[in-house]
Design a protein around this motif. Structure first.
Motif, mmCIF file in Angstrom:
data_model
loop_
_atom_site.group_PDB
_atom_site.id
_atom_site.type_symbol
_atom_site.label_atom_id
_atom_site.label_comp_id
_atom_site.label_asym_id
_atom_site.label_seq_id
_atom_site.Cartn_x
_atom_site.Cartn_y
_atom_site.Cartn_z
ATOM 1 N N MET A 233 -2.817 -18.511 2.927
ATOM 2 C CA MET A 233 -4.243 -18.178 3.064
ATOM 3 C C MET A 233 -4.944 -19.088 4.060
ATOM 4 O O MET A 233 -4.472 -20.175 4.395
ATOM 5 C CB MET A 233 -4.927 -18.316 1.689
ATOM 6 C CG MET A 233 -4.849 -19.736 1.130
ATOM 7 S SD MET A 233 -5.621 -19.886 -0.498
ATOM 8 C CE MET A 233 -5.233 -21.591 -0.895
ATOM 9 N N ASN A 234 -6.099 -18.594 4.524
ATOM 10 C CA ASN A 234 -7.081 -19.419 5.205
ATOM 11 C C ASN A 234 -8.174 -19.729 4.191
ATOM 12 O O ASN A 234 -8.518 -18.876 3.364
ATOM 13 C CB ASN A 234 -7.699 -18.696 6.396
ATOM 14 C CG ASN A 234 -6.670 -18.312 7.452
ATOM 15 O OD1 ASN A 234 -5.575 -18.865 7.482
ATOM 16 N ND2 ASN A 234 -7.028 -17.355 8.306
ATOM 17 N N PHE A 235 -8.690 -20.944 4.209
ATOM 18 C CA PHE A 235 -9.791 -21.226 3.277
ATOM 19 C C PHE A 235 -10.805 -22.168 3.929
ATOM 20 O O PHE A 235 -10.466 -22.954 4.823
ATOM 21 C CB PHE A 235 -9.298 -21.799 1.942
ATOM 22 C CG PHE A 235 -8.595 -23.135 2.053
ATOM 23 C CD1 PHE A 235 -9.303 -24.327 2.123
ATOM 24 C CD2 PHE A 235 -7.202 -23.201 2.061
ATOM 25 C CE1 PHE A 235 -8.666 -25.549 2.212
ATOM 26 C CE2 PHE A 235 -6.551 -24.420 2.152
ATOM 27 C CZ PHE A 235 -7.273 -25.601 2.218
ATOM 28 N N LEU A 236 -12.052 -22.044 3.451
ATOM 29 C CA LEU A 236 -13.140 -22.904 3.917
ATOM 30 C C LEU A 236 -13.951 -23.320 2.696
ATOM 31 O O LEU A 236 -14.509 -22.474 1.998
ATOM 32 C CB LEU A 236 -14.039 -22.167 4.917
ATOM 33 C CG LEU A 236 -15.285 -22.936 5.387
ATOM 34 C CD1 LEU A 236 -14.881 -24.196 6.153
ATOM 35 C CD2 LEU A 236 -16.172 -22.033 6.246
ATOM 36 N N GLY A 237 -14.000 -24.630 2.434
ATOM 37 C CA GLY A 237 -14.735 -25.135 1.282
ATOM 38 C C GLY A 237 -16.134 -25.562 1.661
ATOM 39 O O GLY A 237 -16.361 -26.107 2.741
ATOM 40 N N LYS A 238 -17.110 -25.285 0.752
ATOM 41 C CA LYS A 238 -18.501 -25.646 1.009
ATOM 42 C C LYS A 238 -19.114 -26.293 -0.228
ATOM 43 O O LYS A 238 -18.805 -25.890 -1.358
ATOM 44 C CB LYS A 238 -19.319 -24.414 1.378
ATOM 45 C CG LYS A 238 -18.847 -23.696 2.640
ATOM 46 C CD LYS A 238 -19.678 -22.442 2.902
ATOM 47 C CE LYS A 238 -19.178 -21.693 4.139
ATOM 48 N NZ LYS A 238 -19.965 -20.452 4.365
ATOM 49 N N VAL A 239 -19.964 -27.280 0.008
ATOM 50 C CA VAL A 239 -20.767 -27.896 -1.055
ATOM 51 C C VAL A 239 -22.226 -27.703 -0.674
ATOM 52 O O VAL A 239 -22.627 -28.074 0.438
ATOM 53 C CB VAL A 239 -20.438 -29.405 -1.213
ATOM 54 C CG1 VAL A 239 -21.417 -30.067 -2.176
ATOM 55 C CG2 VAL A 239 -19.009 -29.598 -1.703
#
Length: 446
Positions: free
Chosen positions: A168-174
């Protein structure tokens, strides 16, 4: 010089060592005579400075050195004459602190002597040696574990399950903002591996290739990155592939992955490794049995200072085992219990006995054996082997820590050679039960 006994109680010894003023003066003169040929002084040729002038100029400086050498010589002569061997470093204290040049020097010498240790009849020891062979089932189990560790993943149709791998490709955000280290492309993740923070991987169960999924998580309070610890985050994931695990077949190809020519060769390697492990476990059982017999066979007085020091060390080590978060020594005072002292008595007794048996048998640790031990330890510090070698070379205490177990094993071998040894064939399970029994009653000598 004169040595006068002041204490002889059990293993405790006390003496007054007297070095006369005349002896000190003679020693100072000897040192100045030895140095005279190399001394130059204004108005005199090299080596021709009068002794009286040398004594006036250098006598006070040489006196301290002469005094220490005289006392050390007297103490060494005492040990050679009496045959005493101190259990720990002897205590020496100058008793006439107001000493002035021209007076005798008196030193109080105290120590605990090592006891006279009776040598047991080693030929009377009866030892059972357990022997376990690697059975086909154990070899097969090891092969199956190797096959599992060599698993690969192949594309599958349908939804992902625990144990599957998702790419997968993933992008984490807070708080809606991406954070450093929170993104990747074509990342392979085995669901259930625990590679990601808790709560992440479970939410990927059921995804298929082409899916997009938002995965909300909360970083643990103890998370390594302080800016993320305890924070809520959302990972936007694009699933590119789902793959199912494929266990490797047990065949020649598997064997070649592990450096063997074929499957039969790999089986032979596994058999050899298993039986080496069994032999090591069997030796631990044999050694315990042997030490128990020696403990029962020999009785002698123990130096109280050694027992006390060992009990303190045991109590301190066990306290740290129970409190692993405390790395230093900033903790409450630790008082040994009766159990700690009992274990210390056994360790000191067996340690002294093995040391004496080794001394009488002239057991020595060779340079080659020490080098092998250092190499084995150095492997635990990859990339820092050279620094480790240099550390060992400069640290006598570490050298002794490496030498001690080698010496003990060689003494054990010496004893076994003289004892009556019988072999008993056992299963792997029986050997394992014998080893577990050792763990339940851990009283091994240091």
């Amino acid at each position: 010089m004169q040595v006068t006994e002041t204490l002889n109680e059990g293993l405790k010894r006390g003496y007054t060592v007297t070095v006369t003023a005349a002896e000190l003066d003679a020693k100072v003169n000897d040192k100045l005579v030895e140095a005279q040929p190399g001394i130059e002084m204004k108005g005199f040729r090299k080596g021709k400075v009068p002794m009286a002038l040398l004594k006036k100029q250098f006598g006070p400086r040489v006196l301290g050195e002469a005094m220490q050498e005289a006392v050390d010589s007297a103490v060494q002569g005492h040990f050679e004459a009496t045959g005493d061997r101190p259990a720990m470093q002897p205590q020496m204290e100058m008793t006439n602190q107001d000493w002035k040049e021209g007076q005798d020097v008196t030193v109080a010498l105290t120590y605990e002597a090592l006891p006279d240790i009776g040598e047991p009849d080693l030929s009377g020891l009866k030892i059972e040696k357990l022997v376990a062979k690697a059975e086909d089932a154990a070899v097969t189990e090891a092969l199956e574990n190797l096959a599992k560790s060599s698993k690969s993943f192949a594309d599958k149709e349908g939804a992902a399950e625990t144990g599957d791998q998702v790419t997968m490709n993933f992008l984490g955000k807070v708080d809606g903002e991406p954070f450093e280290g929170g993104s990747a492309e074509d990342f392979p993740l085995e669901i259930g591996s625990g590679q990601f923070i808790p709560g992440f991987e479970e939410q990927l169960v059921g995804v298929s290739a082409g899916d997009e999924k938002s995965v909300p998580v909360t970083f643990p309070e103890e998370y390594g990155a302080a800016n993320l610890a305890g924070k809520e985050a959302v990972f936007d994931c694009t699933i590119k592939a789902v793959k199912a695990p494929q266990t490797a077949e047990i065949n020649d190809d598997l064997a070649k992955q592990f450096g063997a020519d074929d499957l039969d060769a790999l089986k032979a390697q596994i058999t050899e490794r298993l039986e080496a492990e069994y032999a090591q476990a069997a030796r631990a059982v044999l050694k315990r049995n042997l030490l128990d017999q020696l403990d029962d066979a020999v009785t002698f007085d123990l130096p109280p200072s050694l027992v006390e020091a060992e009990a303190n060390q045991i109590a301190h080590q066990l306290w740290h085992d129970e409190n692993p978060d405390v790395q230093g020594h900033d903790h409450p005072e630790i008082t040994p219990t009766e159990e700690h002292t009992k274990l210390a008595v056994r360790r000191v007794k067996l340690g002294l006995l093995l040391a004496e048996l080794g001394r009488k048998a002239e057991v020595e640790v060779t340079d080659q054996e020490m080098t092998q031990a250092v190499i084995a330890q150095a492997r635990q510090y990859p990339g820092q082997e050279r620094q480790f070698f240099e550390f060992i070379q400069k640290n006598a205490q570490m050298q002794q820590q490496l030498r001690a177990p080698i010496f003990e094993d060689k003494v054990i071998d010496h004893i076994v050679e003289q004892a009556k040894v019988t072999e008993k064939t056992v299963t792997k399970e029986e050997l394992q039960a014998a080893v577990e029994a050792l763990d339940e009653t851990e009283t091994e000598t240091a």
